[in-house]
Structures are given as C-alpha cells and as structure tokens.
Design a protein around this motif. Structure first.
Motif, PDB file in Angstrom:
ATOM      1  N   VAL A  89       0.855  -1.176   0.000  1.00  0.00           N
ATOM      2  CA  VAL A  89       0.000   0.000   0.000  1.00  0.00           C
ATOM      3  C   VAL A  89       0.895   1.230   0.000  1.00  0.00           C
ATOM      4  CG1 VAL A  89      -0.244   0.004   2.532  1.00  0.00           C
ATOM      5  CG2 VAL A  89      -1.935   1.185   1.105  1.00  0.00           C
ATOM      6  N   THR A  90       0.490   2.233  -0.782  1.00  0.00           N
ATOM      7  CA  THR A  90       1.282   3.455  -0.902  1.00  0.00           C
ATOM      8  C   THR A  90       0.375   4.673  -0.773  1.00  0.00           C
ATOM      9  OG1 THR A  90       1.046   3.302  -3.322  1.00  0.00           O
ATOM     10  CG2 THR A  90       3.073   2.422  -2.351  1.00  0.00           C
ATOM     11  N   GLY A  91       0.921   5.741  -0.222  1.00  0.00           N
ATOM     12  CA  GLY A  91       0.196   7.002  -0.087  1.00  0.00           C
ATOM     13  C   GLY A  91       0.919   8.096  -0.842  1.00  0.00           C
ATOM     14  N   SER A  92       0.166   8.937  -1.565  1.00  0.00           N
ATOM     15  CA  SER A  92       0.799   9.835  -2.521  1.00  0.00           C
ATOM     16  C   SER A  92       0.268  11.263  -2.454  1.00  0.00           C
ATOM     17  CB  SER A  92       0.604   9.281  -3.939  1.00  0.00           C
ATOM     18  OG  SER A  92       1.027  10.182  -4.928  1.00  0.00           O
ATOM     19  N   ALA A  93       1.061  12.156  -3.050  1.00  0.00           N
ATOM     20  CA  ALA A  93       0.659  13.549  -3.205  1.00  0.00           C
ATOM     21  C   ALA A  93      -0.412  13.722  -4.271  1.00  0.00           C
ATOM     22  CB  ALA A  93       1.882  14.398  -3.557  1.00  0.00           C
ATOM     23  N   ASP A  94      -0.765  12.655  -4.988  1.00  0.00           N
ATOM     24  CA  ASP A  94      -1.825  12.742  -5.998  1.00  0.00           C
ATOM     25  C   ASP A  94      -3.216  12.543  -5.394  1.00  0.00           C
ATOM     26  OD1 ASP A  94      -2.058  10.013  -5.547  1.00  0.00           O
ATOM     27  OD2 ASP A  94      -1.352   9.404  -7.521  1.00  0.00           O
ATOM     28  N   PHE A  95      -3.299  12.616  -4.035  1.00  0.00           N
ATOM     29  CA  PHE A  95      -4.563  12.524  -3.300  1.00  0.00           C
ATOM     30  C   PHE A  95      -5.122  11.103  -3.293  1.00  0.00           C
ATOM     31  CE2 PHE A  95      -6.059  17.253  -3.858  1.00  0.00           C
ATOM     32  CZ  PHE A  95      -4.786  17.692  -3.528  1.00  0.00           C
ATOM     33  N   THR A  96      -4.277  10.089  -3.485  1.00  0.00           N
ATOM     34  CA  THR A  96      -4.751   8.710  -3.420  1.00  0.00           C
ATOM     35  C   THR A  96      -3.810   7.856  -2.573  1.00  0.00           C
ATOM     36  OG1 THR A  96      -3.524   7.816  -5.326  1.00  0.00           O
ATOM     37  CG2 THR A  96      -5.644   8.895  -5.783  1.00  0.00           C
ATOM     38  N   ALA A  97      -4.378   6.760  -2.090  1.00  0.00           N
ATOM     39  CA  ALA A  97      -3.588   5.623  -1.615  1.00  0.00           C
ATOM     40  C   ALA A  97      -3.925   4.471  -2.551  1.00  0.00           C
ATOM     41  CB  ALA A  97      -3.935   5.278  -0.180  1.00  0.00           C
ATOM     42  N   LYS A  98      -2.942   3.669  -2.886  1.00  0.00           N
ATOM     43  CA  LYS A  98      -3.170   2.535  -3.786  1.00  0.00           C
ATOM     44  C   LYS A  98      -2.702   1.252  -3.116  1.00  0.00           C
ATOM     45  CE  LYS A  98      -2.772   5.061  -8.199  1.00  0.00           C
ATOM     46  NZ  LYS A  98      -4.118   4.757  -8.742  1.00  0.00           N
ATOM     47  N   VAL A  99      -3.483   0.206  -3.321  1.00  0.00           N
ATOM     48  CA  VAL A  99      -3.116  -1.130  -2.872  1.00  0.00           C
ATOM     49  C   VAL A  99      -2.700  -1.920  -4.101  1.00  0.00           C
ATOM     50  CG1 VAL A  99      -3.886  -3.230  -1.717  1.00  0.00           C
ATOM     51  CG2 VAL A  99      -4.750  -1.001  -0.955  1.00  0.00           C
ATOM     52  N   TRP A 100      -1.514  -2.536  -4.018  1.00  0.00           N
ATOM     53  CA  TRP A 100      -0.903  -3.194  -5.174  1.00  0.00           C
ATOM     54  C   TRP A 100      -0.791  -4.695  -4.970  1.00  0.00           C
ATOM     55  CZ3 TRP A 100       0.562   0.363  -8.985  1.00  0.00           C
ATOM     56  CH2 TRP A 100       0.672   1.702  -8.567  1.00  0.00           C
ATOM     57  N   ASP A 101      -1.005  -5.441  -6.042  1.00  0.00           N
ATOM     58  CA  ASP A 101      -0.716  -6.874  -6.071  1.00  0.00           C
ATOM     59  C   ASP A 101       0.777  -7.023  -6.347  1.00  0.00           C
ATOM     60  OD1 ASP A 101      -0.206  -9.518  -7.111  1.00  0.00           O
ATOM     61  OD2 ASP A 101      -2.356  -9.769  -7.395  1.00  0.00           O
ATOM     62  N   ASN A 102       1.501  -7.599  -5.417  1.00  0.00           N
ATOM     63  CA  ASN A 102       2.956  -7.668  -5.559  1.00  0.00           C
ATOM     64  C   ASN A 102       3.417  -8.680  -6.606  1.00  0.00           C
ATOM     65  OD1 ASN A 102       3.385  -5.684  -3.666  1.00  0.00           O
ATOM     66  ND2 ASN A 102       3.745  -7.104  -1.978  1.00  0.00           N
ATOM     67  N   VAL A 103       2.529  -9.570  -7.039  1.00  0.00           N
ATOM     68  CA  VAL A 103       2.890 -10.540  -8.066  1.00  0.00           C
ATOM     69  C   VAL A 103       2.733  -9.940  -9.454  1.00  0.00           C
ATOM     70  CG1 VAL A 103       2.374 -12.779  -9.094  1.00  0.00           C
ATOM     71  CG2 VAL A 103       2.310 -12.500  -6.603  1.00  0.00           C
ATOM     72  N   VAL A 117      -1.917  12.248   0.746  1.00  0.00           N
ATOM     73  CA  VAL A 117      -1.828  11.139   1.702  1.00  0.00           C
ATOM     74  C   VAL A 117      -0.369  10.998   2.116  1.00  0.00           C
ATOM     75  CG1 VAL A 117      -2.259   8.697   2.112  1.00  0.00           C
ATOM     76  CG2 VAL A 117      -3.788  10.000   0.606  1.00  0.00           C
ATOM     77  N   ARG A 118      -0.075  11.208   3.398  1.00  0.00           N
ATOM     78  CA  ARG A 118       1.306  11.206   3.881  1.00  0.00           C
ATOM     79  C   ARG A 118       1.710   9.912   4.573  1.00  0.00           C
ATOM     80  NH1 ARG A 118       4.482  15.791   4.449  1.00  0.00           N
ATOM     81  NH2 ARG A 118       5.971  14.177   5.042  1.00  0.00           N
ATOM     82  N   THR A 119       0.735   9.122   5.045  1.00  0.00           N
ATOM     83  CA  THR A 119       1.103   7.919   5.783  1.00  0.00           C
ATOM     84  C   THR A 119       0.081   6.817   5.541  1.00  0.00           C
ATOM     85  OG1 THR A 119       1.680   7.020   7.975  1.00  0.00           O
ATOM     86  CG2 THR A 119      -0.082   8.668   7.887  1.00  0.00           C
ATOM     87  N   VAL A 120       0.574   5.575   5.459  1.00  0.00           N
ATOM     88  CA  VAL A 120      -0.281   4.405   5.284  1.00  0.00           C
ATOM     89  C   VAL A 120       0.235   3.288   6.182  1.00  0.00           C
ATOM     90  CG1 VAL A 120      -0.958   4.952   2.921  1.00  0.00           C
ATOM     91  CG2 VAL A 120       1.088   3.575   3.316  1.00  0.00           C
ATOM     92  N   ASP A 121      -0.675   2.347   6.502  1.00  0.00           N
ATOM     93  CA  ASP A 121      -0.262   1.173   7.263  1.00  0.00           C
ATOM     94  C   ASP A 121      -1.232   0.038   6.990  1.00  0.00           C
ATOM     95  OD1 ASP A 121       1.442  -0.228   8.960  1.00  0.00           O
ATOM     96  OD2 ASP A 121       0.303   0.271  10.767  1.00  0.00           O
ATOM     97  N   PHE A 122      -0.731  -1.199   7.107  1.00  0.00           N
ATOM     98  CA  PHE A 122      -1.548  -2.399   7.039  1.00  0.00           C
ATOM     99  C   PHE A 122      -1.834  -2.912   8.447  1.00  0.00           C
ATOM    100  CE2 PHE A 122      -0.020  -3.508   2.612  1.00  0.00           C
ATOM    101  CZ  PHE A 122      -1.279  -3.695   2.051  1.00  0.00           C
ATOM    102  N   SER A 123      -2.977  -3.557   8.620  1.00  0.00           N
ATOM    103  CA  SER A 123      -3.166  -4.372   9.809  1.00  0.00           C
ATOM    104  C   SER A 123      -2.260  -5.592   9.690  1.00  0.00           C
ATOM    105  CB  SER A 123      -4.624  -4.802   9.948  1.00  0.00           C
ATOM    106  OG  SER A 123      -5.034  -5.556   8.813  1.00  0.00           O
ATOM    107  N   GLU A 124      -2.064  -6.290  10.788  1.00  0.00           N
ATOM    108  CA  GLU A 124      -1.118  -7.403  10.785  1.00  0.00           C
ATOM    109  C   GLU A 124      -1.539  -8.495   9.806  1.00  0.00           C
ATOM    110  OE1 GLU A 124       1.517  -9.904  14.041  1.00  0.00           O
ATOM    111  OE2 GLU A 124      -0.338  -8.941  14.670  1.00  0.00           O
ATOM    112  N   ASP A 125      -2.849  -8.703   9.611  1.00  0.00           N
ATOM    113  CA  ASP A 125      -3.328  -9.733   8.696  1.00  0.00           C
ATOM    114  C   ASP A 125      -3.523  -9.239   7.273  1.00  0.00           C
ATOM    115  OD1 ASP A 125      -5.558  -8.155   8.939  1.00  0.00           O
ATOM    116  OD2 ASP A 125      -6.843  -9.694   9.829  1.00  0.00           O
ATOM    117  N   GLY A 126      -3.255  -7.944   7.021  1.00  0.00           N
ATOM    118  CA  GLY A 126      -3.364  -7.400   5.682  1.00  0.00           C
ATOM    119  C   GLY A 126      -4.782  -7.087   5.226  1.00  0.00           C
TER     120      GLY A 126
END
Length: 323
Positions: A89-103, A117-126
């Motif tokens: 998950v990423t947070g950006s100056a473009d006013f979005t957070a995006k969740v990405w498939d790492n594969v 968006v300056r900060t993002v975090d996952f819960s432990e289980d994602g």
C-alpha cells in the motif's frame, strides 16, 4: 566500529568492515521503506517510497529489483508491505492511496482522498488499511468488504497534517503523530483515549517487530511505549535530530536516521549508548528499518538510494561474503 553478535558480547569479527549494498533505481529522495515478513520460500521483501512517484519492490536480503509500481501521479510519501508480502500500500501527493498486487504489479484498489496522503499502514493480517495526511483525518478501509473504497472508520480531531500512523486491528488501536503530540485512538467507539505531548514534532512511529512496542522519534529522543497500555517504558537521547528509528527483532538495539545527518547510527537499547556509526549516504537519512530476521537494516536517503547494512559485518549473508 564493527557489528556485534549481541550487546555485551565481543564483535563477531573486530576487523570486519561495514560494506553497505547500494540499491539504485529511484531518481529522487527516498522517504519511506518497509519490510515484509517471511514467505513460504524463506524470502522476505522490501518496498521503498520515493518522491519520483514510483515505489520499488525488492528482495529484502539482497536488494535485487523485483518490480516498480506505475500509477501514481505525484510523490509517494509512504509505503507498507503486508506481512505475507502479497500486497503493498502506498500514499501519494496525488490525493490517493493505492493497494498493489505484488505478483502482477497492478493496483487492485485506489482509495481516493481530498488531499495529500502522507502515511499508510496495514493491519497485521493485511485486511485493513490505515491512511492519514493533509486532511488531518485518519481513515480505515476493509479490503475484504464489497465497499472497500469507503472507509469503515474516520477518526477526526487532529490539528496538524498526519505524517505517521500505526494500526493495531487486533487490539483495536490506532496511534498517530499530530505535530508535537502522539494520539491513541480506540476503534471500538472511534474516540481518542490518550495522548502524549513532546517538545518537538513526532517524526516517526514504528512497531517493534514483535508489535509489543511503539518506537516514537521526536527531536533527538527515541521513546519506547508499550503497544497495549501506551505506557512509556524507556526514552533514549541520541546525538542527532531524528527522522526515523527502528528496533531490532531481539529488542536489544535500535537504528536511527538523522534529519540533517549523513550517518546511520546504532544504539544499545539497555544502556542507550551509541555503539556504531557508519557513513555511506550523500544526503540526510529519511527512513530506517530492520529486516525481519535482524540480519540487516535498510536506510533511505535524500540522495535517492536505499542502502542495506549488515547487523554483523563480516558474516556471510545475502550478497555479502565472509570477511
């Protein structure tokens, strides 16, 4: 100084030289990074956020490039990777957070906001994602919900841009820096339950690898809080104005980066003594993090690089050969 097998123990190899691995690929300052946990193959991964708008995924033990996430239209200020390394998950100056498939490297969810968006975090289980930024609001999204782009919680009451925040969905807690305050929220009723005030801005919040402690950087001090009770357990004054701090998995040492400092510094947790100082970056260090096995730590800098440093220089690990 060389790395230690354990504080109080002699160096593994007193003559060993710290030789950091330099990970290139970014074109602007690296402002955040995070490791995954171990996957079934025994590997783990590293994601870095950069003002060039393109987060990069790497193999954690070597720094080898795995992929670049294309899609943001502004600086990426924050990045986290799920414990199982399946999502980022990423947070950006473009006013979005995006969740990405790492594969596949594709954005599977875009979370629209009304400001940076300056900060993002996952819960432990994602399952859950936490976001914060210039709107001064904290939002929590459920990625398993059909309405996953609509927040299930919105926490309001902060007075400043939110630059760092942590989500503990197991105990229903959120922690965030709000200027010179550390705020603690109870998700059962979406209210603030406590706060801590500092002399300087809170610049970094991290869980310890066992998620039992909150590592908070403010000014030149690192504060260690119990992650359940939010009670202060220890504070250590360092020699530099801090940008970031990270605890080793053994809870015996921690690494810090300085907001105006080119050196990476390792401290003994028990005594608070600065044990190791290394230079390699050509700009201030914005972010630091230990790997899940504690064999290395990563640093991201104004110079646009990520560097990997051995906890015990001279040992064979990843691309390093024994000295």
């Amino acid at each position: 100084m060389s790395g230690y097998a354990g504080w109080g123990a002699p160096p593994v190899n007193p003559a060993a030289k710290q030789i950091p691995l330099t990970c290139t690929g970014h074109t602007r300052p690296v402002v955040d990074l995070a490791f995954s946990g171990f996957v079934s193959t025994g590997d783990y991964f590293l994601i870095s956020a950069c003002k060039d708008s393109i987060p990069i995924l790497r193999r954690g033990s070597t720094g080898d490039w795995c992929g670049s996430f294309q899609g943001h239209k502004g600086a990426v200020w924050s990045a986290r990777i799920s414990r199982d390394a399946s999502l980022s998950v990423t947070g950006s100056a473009d006013f979005t957070a995006k969740v990405w498939d790492n594969v596949t490297g594709t954005a599977v969810v875009t979370l629209d906001h009304s400001h940076v968006v300056r900060t993002v975090d996952f819960s432990e289980d994602g399952q859950y994602v936490l976001t914060g930024g210039k709107e001064q609001k904290l939002r929590i999204f459920d990625l398993q919900s059909p309405q996953r782009t609509t927040p299930i919680r919105v926490l309001e009451g902060n007075q400043n841009e939110i630059k760092c925040a942590l989500l503990d969905s197991v105990h229903g807690l959120v922690f965030n820096g709000d200027g010179k305050e550390l705020r603690v929220w109870d998700l059962r009723n979406s209210v603030q339950v406590s706060s801590r005030t500092f002399d300087h801005e809170v610049t970094s919040l991290r869980f310890s690898p066992d998620r039992q402690h909150i590592i908070c950087a403010s000014g030149k001090k690192v504060f260690f809080y119990n992650a359940i009770s939010a009670a202060l357990e220890k504070s250590v004054e360092t020699s530099v104005e801090l940008s970031s701090a990270s605890m080793h998995p053994t809870n015996t040492m921690f690494v810090v980066g300085g907001a105006n400092d080119l050196w990476v510094r390792v401290y003994d947790y028990a005594s608070g003594v600065e044990r190791e100082v290394y230079k390699g970056h050509h700009g201030p260090i914005h972010c630091v993090s230990y790997s899940p096995d504690g064999q290395l730590y990563a640093t991201g800098s104004e110079d646009g690089t990520v560097r990997l440093w051995q906890t015990q220089p001279g040992t064979a690990y990843g691309l390093w050969q024994a000295q």
